[in-house]
Design an enzyme around this catalytic site. Structure first.
Site, PDB file in Angstrom:
ATOM      1  N   SER A  52      62.463  39.787  -6.052  1.00 36.83           N
ATOM      2  CA  SER A  52      62.886  38.415  -6.304  1.00 36.83           C
ATOM      3  C   SER A  52      64.118  38.014  -5.503  1.00 36.83           C
ATOM      4  O   SER A  52      64.227  36.874  -5.039  1.00 36.83           O
ATOM      5  CB  SER A  52      63.156  38.217  -7.800  1.00 36.83           C
ATOM      6  OG  SER A  52      61.997  38.443  -8.556  1.00 36.83           O
ATOM      7  N   HIS A  62      69.089  37.075  -8.099  1.00 39.09           N
ATOM      8  CA  HIS A  62      68.540  35.817  -7.604  1.00 39.09           C
ATOM      9  C   HIS A  62      69.601  35.015  -6.845  1.00 39.09           C
ATOM     10  O   HIS A  62      69.357  34.528  -5.733  1.00 39.09           O
ATOM     11  CB  HIS A  62      68.009  34.992  -8.772  1.00 39.09           C
ATOM     12  CG  HIS A  62      66.770  35.552  -9.380  1.00 39.09           C
ATOM     13  ND1 HIS A  62      66.020  34.869 -10.316  1.00 39.09           N
ATOM     14  CD2 HIS A  62      66.132  36.738  -9.206  1.00 39.09           C
ATOM     15  CE1 HIS A  62      64.984  35.597 -10.672  1.00 39.09           C
ATOM     16  NE2 HIS A  62      65.032  36.740 -10.015  1.00 39.09           N
TER      17      HIS A  62
END
Length: 256
Positions: A128, A179
């Site tokens: 991610s 992230h």
């Protein structure tokens, strides 16, 4: 730019790095979760990002979590995001620069987790952070290299990014730091990697389809009298609605 119209064979030929990464995701998933091989389990334990072990000098754990996933769903959704948003960037940057960007963003996401998260035993894995790095490059285009991305795709990127960040903060078991720092990492390397980049194009395949479509329309005397079916009128909005939903689910699956 983000709607995939290539055949499977064309996809493998045009986007070898993205194809390899997706294949690696599922190859490792099969070894670890499906076959459950002993050495594969050891490989997973050896590669998971754990702050304490990194502090003790196991610096490879800043890299290896990028390629590992916690189960089929995690691997599937991250691979879906990569297939959707990676190809255009691979074509624009070239294979070498795309690899540099992907690794830099993923490593920076893992490094940010290591530096900022106070939990020494916090463990995480997943692509991610690197995928958010792809969004970081696109955001740089939207802000400073507008000729590389049109307005419609700019809006798509910003909407998905904002919603993805919102879901990152609101869903449990998400490596929020991975992230955010992955996004920052992609944005940071974008100026260097985009110096000679050109706008995305689908090469001869799309050109041939466009030429054929225009030829058919130009010789149709009744084209203005034809009624558009609702599915044709609203089809692209339905498709993008589904894509945005799936991407948000993918981004929200996070790095555990």
């Amino acid at each position: 730019m983000f709607l995939r119209t290539e055949s499977f064979k064309e996809f493998l030929k045009f986007y070898p790095v993205v194809s390899f990464l997706v294949g690696l995701h599922f190859f490792l998933w099969i070894l670890i979760d499906v076959l459950g091989l002993g050495f594969a389990r050891d490989l997973e334990s050896f590669g998971v990002g754990v702050n304490l072990f990194i502090l003790q000098g196991e610096y490879w754990r800043l890299v290896t979590p990028i390629f590992l996933h916690s189960g089929f769903t995690h691997a599937l959704f991250n691979s879906f995001s990569l297939v959707l948003f990676g190809p255009a960037l691979e074509q624009m940057l070239g294979k070498g620069k795309f690899i540099v960007m992907y690794l830099a963003a993923g490593i920076f996401g893992n490094f940010g987790t290591f530096i900022v998260d106070p939990d020494a035993y916090y463990a995480h894995l997943g692509a991610s952070g690197a995928i958010f790095g792809i969004f970081g490059v696109y955001v740089y285009m939207v802000l400073f290299r507008k000729h590389l991305i049109d307005q419609a795709n700019s809006q798509i990127i910003m909407v998905i990014l904002i919603l993805g960040l919102f879901m990152s903060f609101t869903r449990p078991n998400i490596n929020i730091l991975g992230h955010i720092f992955g996004l920052i990492g992609g944005f940071a390397v974008a100026p260097l990697l985009l110096r000679r980049a050109r706008p995305f194009s689908i090469w001869q395949v799309r050109a041939q389809r466009t030429s054929s479509t225009r030829s058919d329309i130009s010789f149709d005397p009744n084209r203005w009298n034809q009624k558009k079916l609702p599915i044709k009128k609203y089809g692209k909005y339905i498709i993008w609605g589904l894509i945005i939903f799936l991407v948000l689910v993918a981004l929200a699956s996070g790095s555990f």
